[in-house]
Design a protein around this motif. Structure first.
Motif, PDB file in Angstrom:
ATOM      1  N   GLU A 186      -1.736   1.963   5.442  1.00  0.00           N
ATOM      2  CA  GLU A 186      -0.925   2.678   4.455  1.00  0.00           C
ATOM      3  C   GLU A 186       0.572   2.404   4.630  1.00  0.00           C
ATOM      4  O   GLU A 186       1.032   2.053   5.709  1.00  0.00           O
ATOM      5  CB  GLU A 186      -1.184   4.181   4.555  1.00  0.00           C
ATOM      6  CG  GLU A 186      -0.749   4.799   5.879  1.00  0.00           C
ATOM      7  CD  GLU A 186      -0.880   6.311   5.877  1.00  0.00           C
ATOM      8  OE1 GLU A 186      -1.106   6.888   4.806  1.00  0.00           O
ATOM      9  OE2 GLU A 186      -0.740   6.911   6.961  1.00  0.00           O
ATOM     10  N   THR A 196       0.850  -1.194   0.000  1.00  0.00           N
ATOM     11  CA  THR A 196       0.000   0.000   0.000  1.00  0.00           C
ATOM     12  C   THR A 196       0.883   1.240   0.000  1.00  0.00           C
ATOM     13  O   THR A 196       1.992   1.226   0.548  1.00  0.00           O
ATOM     14  CB  THR A 196      -0.914   0.041   1.236  1.00  0.00           C
ATOM     15  OG1 THR A 196      -0.108  -0.038   2.418  1.00  0.00           O
ATOM     16  CG2 THR A 196      -1.917  -1.096   1.212  1.00  0.00           C
ATOM     17  N   GLU A 221      -1.770   6.988   2.319  1.00  0.00           N
ATOM     18  CA  GLU A 221      -3.225   7.168   2.385  1.00  0.00           C
ATOM     19  C   GLU A 221      -3.973   6.076   1.618  1.00  0.00           C
ATOM     20  O   GLU A 221      -5.033   6.318   1.041  1.00  0.00           O
ATOM     21  CB  GLU A 221      -3.617   8.550   1.870  1.00  0.00           C
ATOM     22  CG  GLU A 221      -2.993   9.690   2.666  1.00  0.00           C
ATOM     23  CD  GLU A 221      -3.437  11.052   2.180  1.00  0.00           C
ATOM     24  OE1 GLU A 221      -4.218  11.110   1.218  1.00  0.00           O
ATOM     25  OE2 GLU A 221      -3.005  12.067   2.762  1.00  0.00           O
ATOM     26  N   GLU A 222      -3.419   4.874   1.605  1.00  0.00           N
ATOM     27  CA  GLU A 222      -4.049   3.752   0.911  1.00  0.00           C
ATOM     28  C   GLU A 222      -4.157   2.557   1.857  1.00  0.00           C
ATOM     29  O   GLU A 222      -3.237   2.269   2.615  1.00  0.00           O
ATOM     30  CB  GLU A 222      -3.231   3.351  -0.318  1.00  0.00           C
ATOM     31  CG  GLU A 222      -3.814   2.178  -1.088  1.00  0.00           C
ATOM     32  CD  GLU A 222      -2.917   1.720  -2.226  1.00  0.00           C
ATOM     33  OE1 GLU A 222      -3.410   1.039  -3.138  1.00  0.00           O
ATOM     34  OE2 GLU A 222      -1.699   2.034  -2.194  1.00  0.00           O
ATOM     35  N   LYS A 262      -5.698  -1.673   1.975  1.00  0.00           N
ATOM     36  CA  LYS A 262      -6.164  -2.787   1.146  1.00  0.00           C
ATOM     37  C   LYS A 262      -6.658  -3.920   2.036  1.00  0.00           C
ATOM     38  O   LYS A 262      -6.066  -4.216   3.070  1.00  0.00           O
ATOM     39  CB  LYS A 262      -5.029  -3.304   0.258  1.00  0.00           C
ATOM     40  CG  LYS A 262      -4.659  -2.399  -0.895  1.00  0.00           C
ATOM     41  CD  LYS A 262      -3.582  -3.029  -1.783  1.00  0.00           C
ATOM     42  CE  LYS A 262      -3.213  -2.116  -2.944  1.00  0.00           C
ATOM     43  NZ  LYS A 262      -2.148  -2.705  -3.799  1.00  0.00           N
TER      44      LYS A 262
END
Length: 334
Positions: A144, A124, A127-128, A130
């Motif tokens: 993140e 990731t 700011e991501e 999964k």
């Protein structure tokens, strides 16, 4: 060495030294024709053997004994150094060394190929987040700037984590599940918990349900701890300390729940939580750190949090931003 490959190496040595039965010859021929690599190995080994001018002595299967026996033969030959015998010894040496070397190289290549698993990796960015389901059905939410690596066949329930992730591990006939970081190993059977292991920071584990064992894997250390629901641990590899907490922070899963909860929390701890959640730097007057604050923020935004804290704070509180850093100034609390 793979036991199956070892079996056919034995058969090949018998064939080359003319000691194989018809059935053994057929077994070797069948194995040879099963795979192009196996066929190439048998052909090349036979060529090397033939260079020995059909040296008709059974090839020992113990490689160490074979080498010792070969060296002994060389010592014997030195007593009668004729050109013919020297050449014969050379070809015998070449044959034995060639056969042994070729065999070892080939088998080593096969074993290495078998030993190296095919890896899956999930990453990731900033700011991501999964979500993923592992082959055993366990669920992972990756925070993140994190990376999770595991073997695709998942024959051993083991993953490697860099960053932060929340795990919901399924039970599987008593088989344990391990999460390895740079400095720790966390082992469970079936439970839900959070592991935070970003580079250059202490490793933190917080348990929600089930039972978790955490241990240091740093050389020269043996720190370990058992965690139950709502317990946590912080391992600092630099200081070589493992501190168990009987009560996990209410915001240890804030990145997952998108909620910040402050229940009569000292402002010093509130600031630490905000710095971690929003990845910012906050300074304050020392005299306000003993003040306490209560409030809950869902899907929080930093500016809104600051405004709410300042408005409800028991004394006047001024919040400024200077050179990218937030500064809190106010009167202390009694």
């Amino acid at each position: 060495m793979n036991s199956n490959n070892n079996k056919y190496l034995t058969l090949l040595s018998k064939v080359l030294t003319k000691g194989a039965s018809l059935e053994e010859k057929e077994q070797l021929e069948q194995w040879t024709n099963e795979d192009s690599t196996q066929k190439a190995f048998v052909e090349e080994t036979t060529k090397v053997w033939n260079l020995s001018k059909n040296y008709a002595e059974e090839l020992p299967l113990d490689m160490n004994k074979a080498w010792a026996k070969f060296e002994a033969k060389l010592e014997t030959k030195k007593a009668k150094p004729t050109l013919l015998r020297s050449l014969t010894s050379y070809w015998k040496a070449a044959a034995i060394i060639g056969l042994v070397a070729t065999s070892l190289i080939w088998f080593a290549t096969q074993n290495v190929a078998e030993a190296i698993p095919v890896l899956a990796m999930v990453e990731t960015g900033a700011e991501e987040q999964k979500e993923l389901t592992l082959p055993d059905g366990s669920l992972v939410l990756l925070n993140e700037n994190s990376r999770l690596t595991y073997a695709k066949d998942f024959s051993v329930r083991e993953v490697r984590l860099e960053g932060e992730a929340f795990f919901e591990v399924t039970k599987q006939n008593g088989q344990s599940f391990e999460i390895k970081t740079q400095t720790t190993k966390t082992r469970v059977l079936g439970t839900s918990f959070n592991v935070r292991a970003y580079a250059k920071t202490p490793v933190e584990v917080a348990v929600i349900t089930g039972k978790v064992a955490v241990e240091s894997i740093e050389e020269g250390t043996n720190a370990s701890v058992i965690l139950l629901p709502n317990e946590g641990v912080v391992y600092d590899a630099i200081a070589n300390t493992m501190e168990k907490n009987k009560q996990t922070s209410p915001n240890s899963l804030a990145w997952k729940t998108q909620e910040l909860v402050f229940d009569n929390m000292a402002l010093e701890n509130v600031i630490e939580t905000l710095e971690r959640y929003f990845e910012v730097e906050i300074d304050s007057d020392a005299k306000i750190l003993n003040c306490h604050y209560t409030g809950t923020f869902k899907e929080p935004k930093l500016d809104e949090v600051f405004k709410t804290i300042a408005f409800t704070f028991p004394t006047d509180l001024d919040i400024k931003k200077v050179d990218g850093k937030y500064i809190l100034v106010g009167e202390g609390c009694e």
